[in-house]
Design a protein around this motif. Structure first.
Motif, mmCIF file in Angstrom:
data_model
loop_
_atom_site.group_PDB
_atom_site.id
_atom_site.type_symbol
_atom_site.label_atom_id
_atom_site.label_comp_id
_atom_site.label_asym_id
_atom_site.label_seq_id
_atom_site.Cartn_x
_atom_site.Cartn_y
_atom_site.Cartn_z
ATOM 1 N N ILE A 98 0.758 -1.155 -0.169
ATOM 2 C CA ILE A 98 -0.098 0.114 -0.063
ATOM 3 C C ILE A 98 0.817 1.125 -0.059
ATOM 4 C CG2 ILE A 98 -1.727 1.332 1.256
ATOM 5 C CD1 ILE A 98 -2.631 -1.487 0.094
ATOM 6 N N PRO A 99 0.710 2.090 -1.051
ATOM 7 C CA PRO A 99 1.508 3.617 -0.863
ATOM 8 C C PRO A 99 0.819 4.346 -0.112
ATOM 9 C CG PRO A 99 0.073 3.377 -2.822
ATOM 10 C CD PRO A 99 -0.179 2.060 -2.065
ATOM 11 N N THR A 100 2.009 5.295 0.641
ATOM 12 C CA THR A 100 1.215 6.256 1.408
ATOM 13 C C THR A 100 1.357 7.606 0.496
ATOM 14 O OG1 THR A 100 2.603 5.427 3.280
ATOM 15 C CG2 THR A 100 2.217 7.822 3.327
ATOM 16 N N PHE A 101 0.256 8.204 0.242
ATOM 17 C CA PHE A 101 0.298 9.225 -0.447
ATOM 18 C C PHE A 101 0.401 10.717 0.274
ATOM 19 C CE2 PHE A 101 -1.993 7.831 -4.310
ATOM 20 C CZ PHE A 101 -2.514 6.776 -3.800
ATOM 21 N N GLY A 102 1.022 11.766 -0.536
ATOM 22 C CA GLY A 102 0.866 12.978 -0.101
ATOM 23 C C GLY A 102 -0.302 13.817 -0.365
ATOM 24 N N LEU B 39 -11.139 16.079 1.829
ATOM 25 C CA LEU B 39 -10.964 17.119 1.069
ATOM 26 C C LEU B 39 -9.557 17.760 1.350
ATOM 27 C CD1 LEU B 39 -12.356 19.030 -0.845
ATOM 28 C CD2 LEU B 39 -13.080 20.462 1.032
ATOM 29 N N GLY B 40 -8.872 17.919 0.221
ATOM 30 C CA GLY B 40 -7.605 18.358 0.323
ATOM 31 C C GLY B 40 -6.487 17.449 0.996
ATOM 32 N N GLN B 41 -6.565 16.090 0.695
ATOM 33 C CA GLN B 41 -5.871 15.210 1.427
ATOM 34 C C GLN B 41 -5.708 14.022 0.292
ATOM 35 O OE1 GLN B 41 -4.290 15.597 4.423
ATOM 36 N NE2 GLN B 41 -5.392 17.392 4.554
ATOM 37 N N GLY B 42 -4.861 13.345 0.454
ATOM 38 C CA GLY B 42 -4.362 12.151 -0.449
ATOM 39 C C GLY B 42 -5.361 10.984 -0.011
ATOM 40 N N PRO B 43 -5.632 10.112 -0.855
ATOM 41 C CA PRO B 43 -6.064 8.861 -0.341
ATOM 42 C C PRO B 43 -5.606 8.076 0.905
ATOM 43 C CG PRO B 43 -5.959 8.714 -2.749
ATOM 44 C CD PRO B 43 -4.919 9.902 -2.071
ATOM 45 N N GLU B 44 -6.464 7.267 1.821
ATOM 46 C CA GLU B 44 -6.081 6.467 2.702
ATOM 47 C C GLU B 44 -6.540 5.160 2.735
ATOM 48 O OE1 GLU B 44 -5.894 10.381 5.749
ATOM 49 O OE2 GLU B 44 -6.676 8.575 6.498
ATOM 50 N N LEU B 45 -6.034 4.163 2.868
ATOM 51 C CA LEU B 45 -6.563 2.715 2.774
ATOM 52 C C LEU B 45 -7.545 2.581 3.883
ATOM 53 C CD1 LEU B 45 -6.224 0.035 1.060
ATOM 54 C CD2 LEU B 45 -4.773 -0.649 2.899
ATOM 55 N N LEU B 46 -8.497 1.928 3.554
ATOM 56 C CA LEU B 46 -9.379 1.481 4.387
ATOM 57 C C LEU B 46 -9.274 -0.181 4.577
ATOM 58 C CD1 LEU B 46 -12.733 3.351 3.536
ATOM 59 C CD2 LEU B 46 -11.465 3.645 5.878
ATOM 60 N N ASP B 86 -18.039 11.369 8.587
ATOM 61 C CA ASP B 86 -17.667 10.471 7.432
ATOM 62 C C ASP B 86 -17.820 10.944 5.890
ATOM 63 O OD1 ASP B 86 -19.847 7.692 9.225
ATOM 64 O OD2 ASP B 86 -17.543 8.375 9.287
ATOM 65 N N SER B 87 -18.212 12.227 5.865
ATOM 66 C CA SER B 87 -18.380 12.876 4.730
ATOM 67 C C SER B 87 -16.986 13.051 4.054
ATOM 68 C CB SER B 87 -18.903 14.396 5.052
ATOM 69 O OG SER B 87 -20.243 14.260 5.480
ATOM 70 N N ALA B 88 -16.823 12.470 2.990
ATOM 71 C CA ALA B 88 -15.761 12.220 2.184
ATOM 72 C C ALA B 88 -15.832 11.647 0.885
ATOM 73 C CB ALA B 88 -14.550 11.408 3.073
ATOM 74 N N VAL B 89 -14.875 11.492 -0.021
ATOM 75 C CA VAL B 89 -15.022 10.631 -1.233
ATOM 76 C C VAL B 89 -14.325 9.317 -0.745
ATOM 77 C CG1 VAL B 89 -14.250 10.481 -3.356
ATOM 78 C CG2 VAL B 89 -14.592 12.728 -2.753
ATOM 79 N N TYR B 90 -15.152 8.123 -1.246
ATOM 80 C CA TYR B 90 -14.756 6.851 -1.073
ATOM 81 C C TYR B 90 -14.456 6.306 -2.596
ATOM 82 C CZ TYR B 90 -16.380 7.254 3.732
ATOM 83 O OH TYR B 90 -16.590 7.823 5.041
ATOM 84 N N LEU B 91 -12.958 6.040 -2.500
ATOM 85 C CA LEU B 91 -12.432 5.403 -3.813
ATOM 86 C C LEU B 91 -12.303 3.798 -3.916
ATOM 87 C CD1 LEU B 91 -9.727 8.161 -3.993
ATOM 88 C CD2 LEU B 91 -11.694 7.970 -5.746
ATOM 89 N N CYS B 92 -12.569 3.289 -4.903
ATOM 90 C CA CYS B 92 -12.187 1.827 -5.093
ATOM 91 C C CYS B 92 -11.146 1.929 -6.090
ATOM 92 C CB CYS B 92 -13.541 0.948 -5.561
ATOM 93 S SG CYS B 92 -13.101 -0.663 -5.919
ATOM 94 N N ALA B 93 -10.338 0.954 -5.904
ATOM 95 C CA ALA B 93 -9.412 0.671 -6.858
ATOM 96 C C ALA B 93 -8.817 -0.697 -7.009
ATOM 97 C CB ALA B 93 -7.794 1.449 -6.422
ATOM 98 N N SER B 94 -8.459 -1.186 -7.951
ATOM 99 C CA SER B 94 -7.937 -2.508 -8.408
ATOM 100 C C SER B 94 -6.810 -2.582 -9.083
ATOM 101 C CB SER B 94 -9.108 -3.146 -9.101
ATOM 102 O OG SER B 94 -9.287 -2.815 -10.425
ATOM 103 N N SER B 95 -6.159 -3.897 -8.758
ATOM 104 C CA SER B 95 -5.012 -4.290 -9.460
ATOM 105 C C SER B 95 -4.813 -5.704 -9.708
ATOM 106 C CB SER B 95 -3.556 -3.817 -8.614
ATOM 107 O OG SER B 95 -3.507 -4.345 -7.406
ATOM 108 N N LEU B 96 -3.860 -6.003 -10.802
ATOM 109 C CA LEU B 96 -3.783 -7.260 -11.045
ATOM 110 C C LEU B 96 -3.076 -8.295 -9.962
ATOM 111 C CD1 LEU B 96 -2.216 -7.505 -14.561
ATOM 112 C CD2 LEU B 96 -4.246 -8.633 -13.949
ATOM 113 N N SER B 97 -2.194 -7.818 -9.133
ATOM 114 C CA SER B 97 -1.767 -8.463 -8.026
ATOM 115 C C SER B 97 -1.258 -7.313 -6.987
ATOM 116 C CB SER B 97 -0.554 -9.568 -8.318
ATOM 117 O OG SER B 97 0.503 -8.577 -8.853
ATOM 118 N N PRO B 98 -0.757 -7.858 -5.873
ATOM 119 C CA PRO B 98 -0.383 -6.679 -4.900
ATOM 120 C C PRO B 98 0.900 -6.274 -4.990
ATOM 121 C CG PRO B 98 -0.511 -8.829 -3.773
ATOM 122 C CD PRO B 98 -1.018 -9.174 -5.218
ATOM 123 N N GLY B 99 1.867 -6.818 -6.097
ATOM 124 C CA GLY B 99 2.984 -6.609 -5.925
ATOM 125 C C GLY B 99 3.534 -5.231 -5.868
ATOM 126 N N GLY B 100 4.607 -5.060 -5.701
ATOM 127 C CA GLY B 100 5.238 -3.680 -5.782
ATOM 128 C C GLY B 100 5.326 -2.928 -7.213
#
Lengths: 111, 115
Positions: A98-102, B39-46, B86-100
């Motif tokens: 998981i990346p850390t975002f700015g 708002l004004g922040q980067g995404p944070e993983l849930l 809880d007011s915010a934007v909820y983003l979903c993302a996907s990838s082929l695999s979790p690797g770097g």
């Protein structure tokens, strides 16, 4: 202090200018460095992905990583109004999925 | 090929009410992520899923948030009851695999407003 620091801006430049966007970080374990572009009311999209220190170029975009200074940059040449967006840096360590975002820098390119 | 699809795009609810968000990842992507972006922040993983399994949910407030990914494809994120914060934007993302080295593709997000 946050792990990744990024000036929120806004940064306003005239069309054709060279833009420099920057992030600093504190975690020396970060190995992968990314830049995302996010248009208003859209999700982020990956622009650049780098692993090592040095420069990586893709068209008008150049990503630069200086691990010794814990500093990364994104340069945009010949900026266009369509480049107006928020640019998010992101980084992760080798052992993390998981990346850390700015927080993102808002860029406005005016005609 | 369609990207990551989220619905609804916008949702306004009163506090204490339940709300659910839906995500359809890119076909063939095993890894699915839910992020929160204030708002004004980067995404944070849930939460992160590998197929049907939630493998990283340490940031999910489990007293009010829940998520599921049945059959390892679509996913829903639920909040019950919703709070003003809880007011915010909820983003979903996907990838082929979790690797770097794999790229995560984001959906357009669901903008939640709790009043």
């Amino acid at each position: 202090q946050k792990e990744v620091e990024q000036d929120p801006g806004p940064l306003s430049v005239p069309e054709g200018a060279i833009v420099s966007l920057n992030c600093t970080y504190s975690n020396s374990a970060f190995q992968y460095f990314m830049w995302y572009r996010q248009y208003s009311r859209k999700g982020p999209e990956l622009l650049m992905y780098t692993y090592s220190s040095g420069n990586k170029e893709d068209g008008r975009f150049t990503a630069q990583v200086d691990k010794s200074s814990k500093y990364i940059s994104l340069f945009i040449r010949d900026s266009q109004p369509s480049d107006s967006a928020t640019y998010l840096c992101a980084m992760k360590s080798g052992g993390s999925y998981i990346p850390t975002f700015g927080r993102g820098t808002s860029l406005i390119v005016h005609p | 090929e369609a990207g990551v699809v989220q619905s609804p795009r916008y949702k306004i609810i009163e506090k204490k009410q339940p709300v659910a968000f839906w995500c359809n990842p890119i076909s063939g992507h095993n890894t699915l992520y839910w992020y929160l972006q204030n708002l004004g922040q980067g995404p944070e993983l849930l939460i992160r899923y590998e197929n049907e399994e939630a493998v990283d949910d340490s940031q999910l407030p489990k007293d009010r948030f829940s998520a599921e990914r049945l059959k390892g494809v679509d996913s829903t994120l639920k909040i019950q009851p919703a709070e003003l914060g809880d007011s915010a934007v909820y983003l979903c993302a996907s990838s082929l695999s979790p690797g770097g080295h794999t790229e995560a593709f984001f959906g357009q997000g669901t903008r939640l407003t709790v009043v």
